[in-house]
Write an enzyme that holds these catalytic residues in place. Structure first.
Site, PDB file in Angstrom:
ATOM      1  CB  CYS A  20      27.183  53.891 -18.516  1.00 22.01           C
ATOM      2  SG  CYS A  20      27.179  52.784 -17.088  1.00 22.01           S
ATOM      3  CG  HIS A 123      27.719  56.648 -14.778  1.00 21.30           C
ATOM      4  ND1 HIS A 123      26.947  56.391 -15.895  1.00 21.30           N
ATOM      5  CD2 HIS A 123      28.408  57.787 -15.063  1.00 21.30           C
ATOM      6  CE1 HIS A 123      27.139  57.334 -16.798  1.00 21.30           C
ATOM      7  NE2 HIS A 123      28.031  58.191 -16.315  1.00 21.30           N
ATOM      8  CG  ASN A 138      29.229  61.400 -17.814  1.00 20.07           C
ATOM      9  OD1 ASN A 138      28.361  60.567 -18.044  1.00 20.07           O
ATOM     10  ND2 ASN A 138      29.536  61.779 -16.581  1.00 20.07           N
TER      11      ASN A 138
END
Length: 299
Positions: A20, A123, A138
Protein backbone atom coordinates in the site's frame (compact mmCIF):
# COMPACT_ATOMS: atom_id res chain seq x y z
CA UNK A 1 -4.87 27.16 -21.83
CA UNK A 2 -3.14 24.28 -20.08
CA UNK A 3 -4.76 20.91 -20.69
CA UNK A 4 -5.68 18.36 -18.00
CA UNK A 5 -2.87 16.28 -16.54
CA UNK A 6 -2.33 12.86 -18.08
CA UNK A 7 -4.91 13.71 -20.71
CA UNK A 8 -7.68 13.73 -18.11
CA UNK A 9 -7.02 10.14 -16.97
CA UNK A 10 -6.82 8.94 -13.36
CA UNK A 11 -4.05 6.57 -12.32
CA UNK A 12 -5.08 4.01 -9.70
CA UNK A 13 -3.36 0.98 -8.21
CA UNK A 14 -5.31 -1.89 -6.65
CA UNK A 15 -3.89 -3.50 -3.50
CA UNK A 16 -1.16 -6.06 -4.15
CA UNK A 17 0.11 -7.91 -1.09
CA UNK A 18 1.19 -5.32 1.48
CA UNK A 19 2.42 -2.75 -1.02
CA UNK A 20 0.00 0.00 0.00
CA UNK A 21 2.92 2.40 0.57
CA UNK A 22 4.00 1.89 -3.05
CA UNK A 23 0.43 2.43 -4.25
CA UNK A 24 0.14 5.54 -2.10
CA UNK A 25 3.29 7.17 -3.50
CA UNK A 26 2.39 6.34 -7.09
CA UNK A 27 -1.14 7.67 -6.83
CA UNK A 28 0.17 10.89 -5.29
CA UNK A 29 2.44 11.24 -8.33
CA UNK A 30 -0.25 9.84 -10.69
CA UNK A 31 1.92 7.27 -12.42
CA UNK A 32 3.95 4.08 -11.79
CA UNK A 33 7.03 6.00 -10.68
CA UNK A 34 8.19 3.64 -7.91
CA UNK A 35 8.29 -0.10 -7.27
CA UNK A 36 8.65 -1.95 -3.98
CA UNK A 37 12.35 -2.44 -4.82
CA UNK A 38 12.83 1.32 -5.15
CA UNK A 39 11.29 1.95 -1.74
CA UNK A 40 13.29 -0.89 -0.21
CA UNK A 41 16.50 0.76 -1.47
CA UNK A 42 15.45 4.06 0.09
CA UNK A 43 14.63 2.27 3.37
CA UNK A 44 18.04 0.56 3.41
CA UNK A 45 19.80 3.86 2.77
CA UNK A 46 17.90 5.51 5.63
CA UNK A 47 18.74 2.62 7.95
CA UNK A 48 22.45 2.94 7.18
CA UNK A 49 22.45 6.69 7.80
CA UNK A 50 20.53 6.34 11.05
CA UNK A 51 22.85 3.60 12.28
CA UNK A 52 25.88 5.72 11.42
CA UNK A 53 24.47 8.62 13.44
CA UNK A 54 23.97 6.32 16.42
CA UNK A 55 27.52 4.94 16.11
CA UNK A 56 29.00 8.42 15.94
CA UNK A 57 27.00 9.60 18.95
CA UNK A 58 27.34 8.77 22.59
CA UNK A 59 23.74 7.63 23.06
CA UNK A 60 23.57 4.96 25.74
CA UNK A 61 20.79 3.16 23.84
CA UNK A 62 22.62 2.89 20.52
CA UNK A 63 23.29 -0.82 21.05
CA UNK A 64 19.57 -1.56 21.38
CA UNK A 65 18.82 0.55 18.33
CA UNK A 66 21.37 -1.29 16.16
CA UNK A 67 20.08 -4.71 17.23
CA UNK A 68 16.53 -4.04 16.04
CA UNK A 69 17.22 -4.32 12.29
CA UNK A 70 15.21 -1.78 10.29
CA UNK A 71 12.96 0.99 11.49
CA UNK A 72 12.01 1.94 7.94
CA UNK A 73 10.60 -1.28 6.51
CA UNK A 74 8.93 -4.19 8.29
CA UNK A 75 9.21 -7.85 7.42
CA UNK A 76 5.67 -7.63 6.08
CA UNK A 77 6.62 -4.87 3.65
CA UNK A 78 5.23 -1.81 5.47
CA UNK A 79 7.37 1.32 4.98
CA UNK A 80 7.86 4.27 7.30
CA UNK A 81 6.74 7.82 6.58
CA UNK A 82 10.42 8.73 6.21
CA UNK A 83 10.64 6.40 3.19
CA UNK A 84 7.58 7.98 1.58
CA UNK A 85 9.07 11.42 2.25
CA UNK A 86 12.34 10.49 0.57
CA UNK A 87 10.52 9.08 -2.44
CA UNK A 88 8.43 12.23 -2.91
CA UNK A 89 11.43 14.51 -2.32
CA UNK A 90 12.87 13.10 -5.55
CA UNK A 91 10.09 15.06 -7.26
CA UNK A 92 10.57 18.16 -5.07
CA UNK A 93 7.46 17.43 -3.04
CA UNK A 94 7.26 18.14 0.67
CA UNK A 95 5.38 15.95 3.19
CA UNK A 96 4.02 17.91 6.17
CA UNK A 97 2.17 16.54 9.24
CA UNK A 98 -1.33 18.01 9.38
CA UNK A 99 -0.77 19.15 12.99
CA UNK A 100 2.27 21.22 11.99
CA UNK A 101 1.94 25.01 12.44
CA UNK A 102 2.60 25.57 8.74
CA UNK A 103 -0.38 23.30 7.95
CA UNK A 104 -2.84 25.31 10.04
CA UNK A 105 -4.73 26.65 7.01
CA UNK A 106 -5.55 23.15 5.77
CA UNK A 107 -7.73 22.55 8.85
CA UNK A 108 -10.19 25.15 7.60
CA UNK A 109 -9.75 24.91 3.83
CA UNK A 110 -8.48 21.42 2.98
CA UNK A 111 -9.73 21.78 -0.60
CA UNK A 112 -6.97 24.36 -1.17
CA UNK A 113 -4.36 21.59 -0.87
CA UNK A 114 -3.50 19.11 -3.63
CA UNK A 115 -2.89 15.84 -1.80
CA UNK A 116 -3.22 14.14 1.57
CA UNK A 117 -1.49 10.97 2.74
CA UNK A 118 -3.32 8.93 5.40
CA UNK A 119 -1.86 6.19 7.61
CA UNK A 120 -3.20 3.88 10.30
CA UNK A 121 -1.37 0.80 11.59
CA UNK A 122 -0.01 -0.80 8.40
CA UNK A 123 -2.15 0.84 5.71
CA UNK A 124 -1.36 3.87 3.55
CA UNK A 125 -3.57 5.63 1.03
CA UNK A 126 -3.83 9.07 -0.56
CA UNK A 127 -6.51 11.56 -1.50
CA UNK A 128 -5.54 13.66 -4.49
CA UNK A 129 -6.96 16.60 -6.40
CA UNK A 130 -6.85 15.89 -10.14
CA UNK A 131 -7.93 18.53 -12.65
CA UNK A 132 -9.80 20.41 -9.93
CA UNK A 133 -11.68 17.38 -8.53
CA UNK A 134 -10.87 15.33 -5.41
CA UNK A 135 -10.57 11.53 -5.46
CA UNK A 136 -9.89 8.86 -2.86
CA UNK A 137 -7.16 6.59 -4.25
CA UNK A 138 -7.37 3.96 -1.52
CA UNK A 139 -5.80 0.82 -3.00
CA UNK A 140 -8.44 -1.29 -1.23
CA UNK A 141 -11.01 0.22 -3.60
CA UNK A 142 -11.40 -1.12 -7.16
CA UNK A 143 -11.28 2.42 -8.57
CA UNK A 144 -10.76 5.98 -7.31
CA UNK A 145 -13.86 7.42 -5.67
CA UNK A 146 -14.89 11.02 -6.27
CA UNK A 147 -15.13 13.27 -3.20
CA UNK A 148 -17.13 16.46 -3.03
CA UNK A 149 -15.40 19.38 -1.33
CA UNK A 150 -17.78 19.25 1.61
CA UNK A 151 -17.31 15.51 2.04
CA UNK A 152 -13.51 15.90 1.82
CA UNK A 153 -13.50 18.09 4.94
CA UNK A 154 -15.91 15.83 6.85
CA UNK A 155 -13.99 12.72 5.82
CA UNK A 156 -10.64 14.13 6.99
CA UNK A 157 -12.18 15.03 10.36
CA UNK A 158 -13.60 11.51 10.64
CA UNK A 159 -10.21 9.94 9.90
CA UNK A 160 -8.46 12.12 12.47
CA UNK A 161 -11.09 11.22 15.05
CA UNK A 162 -10.48 7.52 14.33
CA UNK A 163 -6.74 7.82 14.98
CA UNK A 164 -5.42 8.14 11.44
CA UNK A 165 -2.23 10.15 10.87
CA UNK A 166 -2.72 12.75 8.13
CA UNK A 167 0.06 14.34 6.07
CA UNK A 168 -0.15 17.10 3.47
CA UNK A 169 1.86 16.91 0.26
CA UNK A 170 2.90 20.23 -1.24
CA UNK A 171 4.99 21.21 -4.24
CA UNK A 172 4.95 21.04 -8.03
CA UNK A 173 3.29 17.75 -8.91
CA UNK A 174 4.17 16.03 -12.20
CA UNK A 175 1.72 17.00 -14.94
CA UNK A 176 2.44 13.97 -17.10
CA UNK A 177 3.68 10.49 -16.37
CA UNK A 178 7.08 10.12 -18.11
CA UNK A 179 6.41 6.41 -18.69
CA UNK A 180 4.06 5.62 -21.59
CA UNK A 181 0.90 3.89 -20.43
CA UNK A 182 1.68 0.97 -22.78
CA UNK A 183 4.97 0.37 -20.90
CA UNK A 184 3.51 0.87 -17.42
CA UNK A 185 1.95 -2.55 -16.92
CA UNK A 186 3.04 -3.33 -13.37
CA UNK A 187 0.22 -5.76 -12.70
CA UNK A 188 -1.87 -3.54 -10.45
CA UNK A 189 -1.88 -0.09 -12.07
CA UNK A 190 -4.66 1.15 -14.33
CA UNK A 191 -5.56 4.34 -16.20
CA UNK A 192 -9.23 5.30 -15.99
CA UNK A 193 -11.44 8.13 -17.14
CA UNK A 194 -13.53 9.73 -14.38
CA UNK A 195 -16.65 8.14 -15.90
CA UNK A 196 -15.03 4.69 -15.93
CA UNK A 197 -13.96 5.12 -12.30
CA UNK A 198 -17.49 6.06 -11.28
CA UNK A 199 -19.01 3.13 -13.20
CA UNK A 200 -16.61 0.63 -11.58
CA UNK A 201 -17.23 2.01 -8.08
CA UNK A 202 -21.02 1.92 -8.45
CA UNK A 203 -20.93 -1.60 -9.89
CA UNK A 204 -18.72 -2.97 -7.10
CA UNK A 205 -20.78 -1.27 -4.38
CA UNK A 206 -23.91 -2.96 -5.73
CA UNK A 207 -22.23 -6.37 -5.82
CA UNK A 208 -20.95 -6.00 -2.25
CA UNK A 209 -24.29 -4.87 -0.81
CA UNK A 210 -25.45 -7.47 1.81
CA UNK A 211 -28.59 -9.44 1.00
CA UNK A 212 -31.53 -9.87 3.38
CA UNK A 213 -30.71 -12.01 6.39
CA UNK A 214 -26.95 -11.57 6.06
CA UNK A 215 -24.96 -9.84 8.77
CA UNK A 216 -22.34 -7.44 7.51
CA UNK A 217 -20.15 -4.78 9.08
CA UNK A 218 -20.07 -1.33 7.51
CA UNK A 219 -17.10 -0.54 5.25
CA UNK A 220 -14.23 1.28 6.84
CA UNK A 221 -14.65 4.27 4.54
CA UNK A 222 -18.19 4.47 3.15
CA UNK A 223 -18.67 6.60 0.07
CA UNK A 224 -21.02 9.63 0.22
CA UNK A 225 -23.81 7.69 -1.52
CA UNK A 226 -23.42 4.78 0.90
CA UNK A 227 -23.51 7.18 3.86
CA UNK A 228 -26.85 8.59 2.67
CA UNK A 229 -28.30 5.07 2.37
CA UNK A 230 -27.08 4.14 5.85
CA UNK A 231 -28.64 7.28 7.34
CA UNK A 232 -32.00 6.58 5.67
CA UNK A 233 -32.01 2.98 6.93
CA UNK A 234 -31.17 4.09 10.46
CA UNK A 235 -34.09 6.54 10.38
CA UNK A 236 -36.49 3.79 9.25
CA UNK A 237 -35.20 1.46 11.97
CA UNK A 238 -35.70 4.20 14.57
CA UNK A 239 -39.30 4.82 13.55
CA UNK A 240 -40.01 1.09 13.61
CA UNK A 241 -38.50 0.82 17.10
CA UNK A 242 -40.63 3.73 18.34
CA UNK A 243 -43.75 2.13 16.88
CA UNK A 244 -42.95 -1.20 18.52
CA UNK A 245 -42.39 0.42 21.90
CA UNK A 246 -45.69 2.31 21.67
CA UNK A 247 -47.59 -0.86 20.82
CA UNK A 248 -46.28 -2.37 24.07
CA UNK A 249 -47.74 0.48 26.18
CA UNK A 250 -50.89 -0.42 28.25
CA UNK A 251 -54.19 1.21 27.29
CA UNK A 252 -55.67 3.96 29.47
CA UNK A 253 -58.33 1.56 30.81
CA UNK A 254 -55.72 -0.99 31.87
CA UNK A 255 -53.72 1.77 33.50
CA UNK A 256 -56.80 2.76 35.54
CA UNK A 257 -57.27 -0.82 36.73
CA UNK A 258 -53.66 -0.88 37.85
CA UNK A 259 -54.36 2.25 39.91
CA UNK A 260 -57.32 0.56 41.65
CA UNK A 261 -60.19 2.25 39.81
CA UNK A 262 -63.18 -0.02 40.59
CA UNK A 263 -65.29 1.47 37.82
CA UNK A 264 -62.88 0.39 35.08
CA UNK A 265 -63.21 -3.37 35.41
CA UNK A 266 -65.16 -3.67 32.16
CA UNK A 267 -62.45 -2.31 29.84
CA UNK A 268 -62.83 -3.30 26.20
CA UNK A 269 -60.81 -6.13 24.75
CA UNK A 270 -58.70 -5.48 21.69
CA UNK A 271 -60.28 -8.59 20.14
CA UNK A 272 -63.81 -7.18 20.50
CA UNK A 273 -65.23 -6.26 17.04
CA UNK A 274 -66.64 -3.11 18.61
CA UNK A 275 -63.56 -2.66 20.68
CA UNK A 276 -61.19 0.17 21.42
CA UNK A 277 -60.70 2.49 18.40
CA UNK A 278 -57.33 3.67 19.62
CA UNK A 279 -55.77 0.22 19.77
CA UNK A 280 -52.88 -0.04 17.32
CA UNK A 281 -53.03 -3.06 15.04
CA UNK A 282 -49.95 -5.30 15.22
CA UNK A 283 -49.81 -5.48 11.43
CA UNK A 284 -50.07 -1.73 10.95
CA UNK A 285 -47.43 0.25 9.11
CA UNK A 286 -44.85 1.64 11.63
CA UNK A 287 -45.53 5.23 10.54
CA UNK A 288 -49.32 4.69 10.92
CA UNK A 289 -48.73 3.19 14.34
CA UNK A 290 -46.82 6.28 15.48
CA UNK A 291 -49.56 8.59 14.17
CA UNK A 292 -52.34 6.56 15.80
CA UNK A 293 -50.67 6.62 19.18
CA UNK A 294 -49.91 10.34 18.90
CA UNK A 295 -53.64 11.01 18.32
CA UNK A 296 -54.54 8.84 21.29
CA UNK A 297 -52.16 10.65 23.62
CA UNK A 298 -53.44 14.04 22.52
CA UNK A 299 -57.08 13.02 23.11
Amino acid sequence: MEGPSNGGLLYHEVQEGKLCAVHCVNTVLQGPFFSEVDLAVLASDLDQKEQQVMLDGSNAFSGDFLSVGSYNVSLGGDFSIQVLQRALEVWDLQVIPSDSPIAEASKYDPELENAFICHLQDHWFCMRKINGEWYNFNSLYPAPEHLSRFYLSAYLDSLKGSGWSIFIVRGNFPKECPIPASDANNGFGQWLTPDDAKRISVSCNQLQAPTAGESSSQPMNPSPSEADTIEEQEERDLRAAIAASLMDLPSFDTAKNDDGDAGSSTSKSSSDPAGNDDTVRSDADPNEAVDAKDEKLVS
